[in-house]
Design a protein around this motif. Structure first.
Motif, PDB file in Angstrom:
ATOM      1  N   ASP A 288     -18.070 -13.370   1.121  1.00 46.33           N
ATOM      2  CA  ASP A 288     -18.811 -13.554   2.460  1.00 46.33           C
ATOM      3  C   ASP A 288     -19.849 -11.835   2.151  1.00 46.33           C
ATOM      4  O   ASP A 288     -21.222 -12.527   2.284  1.00 46.33           O
ATOM      5  CB  ASP A 288     -18.361 -14.029   3.595  1.00 46.33           C
ATOM      6  CG  ASP A 288     -18.761 -13.222   4.716  1.00 46.33           C
ATOM      7  OD1 ASP A 288     -20.107 -13.559   4.562  1.00 46.33           O
ATOM      8  OD2 ASP A 288     -18.085 -12.733   5.821  1.00 46.33           O
ATOM      9  N   ALA A 289     -19.475 -11.354   2.172  1.00 47.86           N
ATOM     10  CA  ALA A 289     -20.416  -9.540   2.071  1.00 47.86           C
ATOM     11  C   ALA A 289     -21.559  -9.685   0.983  1.00 47.86           C
ATOM     12  O   ALA A 289     -22.510  -9.355   1.818  1.00 47.86           O
ATOM     13  CB  ALA A 289     -19.311  -8.857   2.241  1.00 47.86           C
ATOM     14  N   LEU A 290     -20.794  -9.907  -0.012  1.00 47.80           N
ATOM     15  CA  LEU A 290     -21.776 -10.563  -0.816  1.00 47.80           C
ATOM     16  C   LEU A 290     -23.594 -11.116  -1.268  1.00 47.80           C
ATOM     17  O   LEU A 290     -24.329 -10.752  -1.055  1.00 47.80           O
ATOM     18  CB  LEU A 290     -21.328 -10.387  -2.580  1.00 47.80           C
ATOM     19  CG  LEU A 290     -21.903 -10.629  -3.398  1.00 47.80           C
ATOM     20  CD1 LEU A 290     -22.696  -9.042  -3.735  1.00 47.80           C
ATOM     21  CD2 LEU A 290     -21.469 -11.098  -4.989  1.00 47.80           C
ATOM     22  N   GLY A 291     -22.804 -12.829  -0.698  1.00 45.05           N
ATOM     23  CA  GLY A 291     -23.323 -13.444  -0.211  1.00 45.05           C
ATOM     24  C   GLY A 291     -24.339 -14.122   0.695  1.00 45.05           C
ATOM     25  O   GLY A 291     -25.404 -14.269   1.024  1.00 45.05           O
ATOM     26  N   ALA A 292     -23.843 -12.483   2.050  1.00 48.72           N
ATOM     27  CA  ALA A 292     -24.488 -13.113   3.069  1.00 48.72           C
ATOM     28  C   ALA A 292     -26.115 -12.437   2.562  1.00 48.72           C
ATOM     29  O   ALA A 292     -26.934 -12.842   3.129  1.00 48.72           O
ATOM     30  CB  ALA A 292     -24.209 -12.012   4.263  1.00 48.72           C
TER      31      ALA A 292
END
Length: 294
Positions: A18-22
């Motif tokens: 989530d944090a990387l893809g955001a």
């Protein structure tokens, strides 16, 4: 592998994806390459102007599902729903349209079935988004009884997304998570879980260029399964999923949940998991779930 390692791997896999893809959410692959190259680090920014390690609705709703299950495992839907409402009232930066409309309707009616059907009606049947698969992993991590796990996977999906495709995707995904938690094989588990499903049975034969990283739940799960099966470690799985761009946070979160459960918490790069702003909550949830097995 130690069970807690797998539990934490699944939870942190979702959050790290989530944090990387955001950062890459809503970008085309061409736009992303020009701005970030091939992204491998959690740097924040992006459409939501996040700080490094901030997470989006994928992780926050996952925490709601987990908290509701821990509060009332026999019948968790009301407890999960109360957490959805509390989170919604905190004015989150990121919330999917279907989830937002359903929560707003629930606040008025106190009835999730009515809320879900209402959104399905006003959206002309377009409620097969990925807003339930992104949050459903705690169900598979908690319940030892497979039938109970399947029932709750469907019920939590139906709270906001009326379409059966959303519920079916949660069942397939959580079946994979459940089996990996119990040490089953990588490829055999995926093959068995997919079975003869028309939506997913050809995913292993797809080319990368055929993947569509959209918000449609079938596209999301296809991307996640493909990235997991075509990489041999967690970091590469999540990076490939995120760099597909499009709905990058959810695609990478779903892929991260699978890879994290399979490879374990110890396989997650320290530079990722140490940045996650809700890492203490995730750790606590994993430990509480694990304690139910002791």
């Amino acid at each position: 592998m130690e069970r807690l390692n797998k539990l934490l791997g699944g939870l942190f896999g979702v959050a790290c994806g989530d944090a990387l893809g955001a950062t890459l959410e809503f970008l085309s692959q061409e736009e992303a390459r020009k701005t970030y190259g091939y992204l491998k680090d959690i740097i924040g920014r992006g459409h939501w102007k996040l700080k490094p390690g901030q997470v989006t609705d994928d992780t926050m709703m996952t925490l709601c599902v987990a908290g509701g299950i821990l509060e009332n495992p026999e019948c968790p839907i009301e407890s999960i729903g109360n957490r959805f409402v509390k989170w919604y009232n905190s004015d989150p930066k990121d919330i999917g349209m279907t989830c937002e409309l359903a929560i707003k309707k629930y606040i008025k009616t106190s009835n999730w079935k009515e809320a879900s059907f209402y959104v399905h009606h006003i959206s002309k049947g377009r409620t097969a988004g990925n807003g339930t698969i992104m949050r459903c992993i705690p169900v598979a991590l908690y319940y030892r009884d497979y039938s109970k796990m399947i029932d709750i996977s469907r019920l939590q999906s139906k709270m906001t997304h009326y379409d059966e495709k959303a519920a079916d995707a949660c069942v397939l995904y959580n079946t994979v998570i459940y089996k990996y938690l119990n040490e089953e094989t990588k490829e055999g588990t995926i093959t068995e879980a997919i079975g003869s499903s028309e939506d997913y049975k050809y995913v292993m034969n797809m080319k990368k260029e055929e993947l569509i990283p959209s918000g449609y739940v079938v596209d999301t799960l296809r991307c996640a399964l493909w990235c997991f099966m075509n990489n041999s470690n967690l970091e590469d799985t999540i990076c490939e999923a995120a760099n597909l761009c499009g709905d990058a946070d959810t695609v990478a979160a779903v892929a991260g949940g699978i890879a994290g459960t399979y490879y374990g918490y110890d396989s997650i790069p320290e530079r990722w998991k140490n940045k996650i702003e809700v890492k203490d909550k995730l750790m606590s949830i994993g430990e509480k779930i694990n304690s139910t097995y002791n």
